[in-house]
Write a protein that holds these residues in place. Sequence first.
Motif, PDB file in Angstrom:
ATOM      1  N   CYS A  12      28.635   6.669  59.324  1.00  0.00           N
ATOM      2  CA  CYS A  12      27.468   7.526  59.066  1.00  0.00           C
ATOM      3  C   CYS A  12      27.724   8.469  57.897  1.00  0.00           C
ATOM      4  N   ASP A  13      28.908   9.061  57.837  1.00  0.00           N
ATOM      5  CA  ASP A  13      29.243   9.960  56.735  1.00  0.00           C
ATOM      6  C   ASP A  13      29.277   9.223  55.404  1.00  0.00           C
ATOM      7  N   THR A  14      29.826   8.015  55.396  1.00  0.00           N
ATOM      8  CA  THR A  14      29.886   7.224  54.168  1.00  0.00           C
ATOM      9  C   THR A  14      28.489   6.849  53.692  1.00  0.00           C
ATOM     10  N   LEU A  15      27.629   6.418  54.609  1.00  0.00           N
ATOM     11  CA  LEU A  15      26.248   6.088  54.233  1.00  0.00           C
ATOM     12  C   LEU A  15      25.499   7.318  53.734  1.00  0.00           C
ATOM     13  N   TYR A  16      25.715   8.453  54.375  1.00  0.00           N
ATOM     14  CA  TYR A  16      25.072   9.690  53.951  1.00  0.00           C
ATOM     15  C   TYR A  16      25.514  10.068  52.537  1.00  0.00           C
ATOM     16  N   ASP A  17      26.813  10.000  52.272  1.00  0.00           N
ATOM     17  CA  ASP A  17      27.319  10.330  50.941  1.00  0.00           C
ATOM     18  C   ASP A  17      26.789   9.364  49.887  1.00  0.00           C
ATOM     19  N   LEU A  18      26.691   8.084  50.240  1.00  0.00           N
ATOM     20  CA  LEU A  18      26.169   7.087  49.304  1.00  0.00           C
ATOM     21  C   LEU A  18      24.703   7.359  48.974  1.00  0.00           C
ATOM     22  N   LEU A  19      23.889   7.587  49.995  1.00  0.00           N
ATOM     23  CA  LEU A  19      22.475   7.884  49.764  1.00  0.00           C
ATOM     24  C   LEU A  19      22.286   9.194  49.010  1.00  0.00           C
ATOM     25  N   LYS A  20      23.113  10.194  49.315  1.00  0.00           N
ATOM     26  CA  LYS A  20      23.021  11.470  48.624  1.00  0.00           C
ATOM     27  C   LYS A  20      23.353  11.312  47.145  1.00  0.00           C
ATOM     28  N   SER A  21      24.359  10.504  46.822  1.00  0.00           N
ATOM     29  CA  SER A  21      24.709  10.311  45.410  1.00  0.00           C
ATOM     30  C   SER A  21      23.621   9.533  44.676  1.00  0.00           C
ATOM     31  N   ILE A  22      22.959   8.596  45.356  1.00  0.00           N
ATOM     32  CA  ILE A  22      21.863   7.858  44.730  1.00  0.00           C
ATOM     33  C   ILE A  22      20.674   8.782  44.496  1.00  0.00           C
ATOM     34  N   ILE A  23      20.358   9.630  45.465  1.00  0.00           N
ATOM     35  CA  ILE A  23      19.226  10.545  45.326  1.00  0.00           C
ATOM     36  C   ILE A  23      19.510  11.603  44.266  1.00  0.00           C
ATOM     37  N   ASP A  24      20.763  12.011  44.124  1.00  0.00           N
ATOM     38  CA  ASP A  24      21.118  12.995  43.103  1.00  0.00           C
ATOM     39  C   ASP A  24      20.915  12.464  41.691  1.00  0.00           C
TER      40      ASP A  24
END
Length: 83
Positions: A12-24
């Motif tokens: 979950c943390d890895t997916l969250y970080d991945l989505l956050k970097s894409i949205i950034d």
Amino acid sequence: MDVFGEIWNWICDTLYDLLKSIIDLLPDSPFQMLDNSPISKYLVYINYFVDFQFIVDTLTLWLVAVAGYYTYSVILRMIKTID
């Protein structure tokens, strides 16, 4: 059982970080450039004839409806309810 919880939290943390970097990578607002454009002073008059807010709201609602339909269709196909 604690190992599975740690693995799940890591995923979950890895997916969250991945989505956050894409949205950034995306800009804050696609309409932000209109404030600095040469047509910004005429946009008020154009908006009098063409209601951009209504167009954006309608397209957003349409996109949510189509995305919901396709999501529902994919889920039903995954559980093999429909062909």
